[in-house]
Design a protein around this motif. Structure first.
Motif, short mmCIF file in Angstrom:
data_model
loop_
_atom_site.label_atom_id
_atom_site.label_comp_id
_atom_site.label_asym_id
_atom_site.label_seq_id
_atom_site.Cartn_x
_atom_site.Cartn_y
_atom_site.Cartn_z
N ASP A 99 -88.68 -7.99 20.37
CA ASP A 99 -89.55 -9.03 19.84
C ASP A 99 -89.77 -8.81 18.35
OD1 ASP A 99 -92.61 -7.84 19.56
OD2 ASP A 99 -91.40 -6.79 21.06
N THR B 159 -92.39 -8.91 16.40
CA THR B 159 -93.49 -8.04 16.00
C THR B 159 -93.07 -6.58 16.02
OG1 THR B 159 -95.09 -9.64 16.83
CG2 THR B 159 -95.87 -7.39 16.51
N SER B 160 -92.35 -6.17 17.05
CA SER B 160 -91.88 -4.78 17.15
C SER B 160 -90.86 -4.47 16.06
CB SER B 160 -91.25 -4.53 18.51
OG SER B 160 -92.19 -4.67 19.53
#
Length: 98
Positions: free
Chosen positions: A13, A15-16
Motif C-alpha cells: 500500500d 502509505t507503507s
C-alpha cells in the motif's frame, strides 16, 4: 520482497511505501526534494552532463524544469533528455541509488 526494497514494491500500500522511503532518506535528501534546477544547468552544449548532474542533484531533486523550453532541442531531443535525466536520478541519487 526484501526489506531493502520495500518502497519499490508495487503490491504494497502507498502509505507503507512512503513511510519506508521517508525512513530511509536523510534530512539532506528530503531537503533536496524541495529544490529545482533549469534543465540547461545540467547540460554541456545541449548534451546531458553527468558530472554537472552529480554535483547539482546528487542527493535528489524536486524537479528539473523546462527540459524543452530552456534548450533548443526539438521534441525528440527533449524527450530523450528527459529520459536521461530520469534514468540518472533513478540510478544515481540519494536513497534511489541504494
Amino acid at each position: 520482497m526484501a526489506a531493502e526494497t520495500a518502497y519499490r514494491d508495487p503490491t504494497a500500500d502507498v502509505t507503507s511505501r512512503v513511510a519506508d522511503l521517508l525512513g530511509r532518506m536523510t534530512l539532506a535528501e528530503k531537503l533536496a526534494q524541495l529544490g529545482s534546477y533549469w534543465s540547461h544547468e545540467i547540460l554541456d552544449h545541449e548534451v546531458f552532463d553527468e558530472a554537472k548532474a552529480s554535483e547539482l542533484i546528487g542527493l535528489g531533486i524536486g524537479q528539473i524544469t523546462r527540459v524543452a523550453g530552456a534548450t533548443n532541442l526539438g521534441q525528440r531531443g527533449a524527450a530523450e533528455l528527459a529520459n536521461q535525466i530520469q534514468r540518472f536520478a533513478l540510478e544515481n541519487t540519494g536513497s534511489a541509488s541504494r
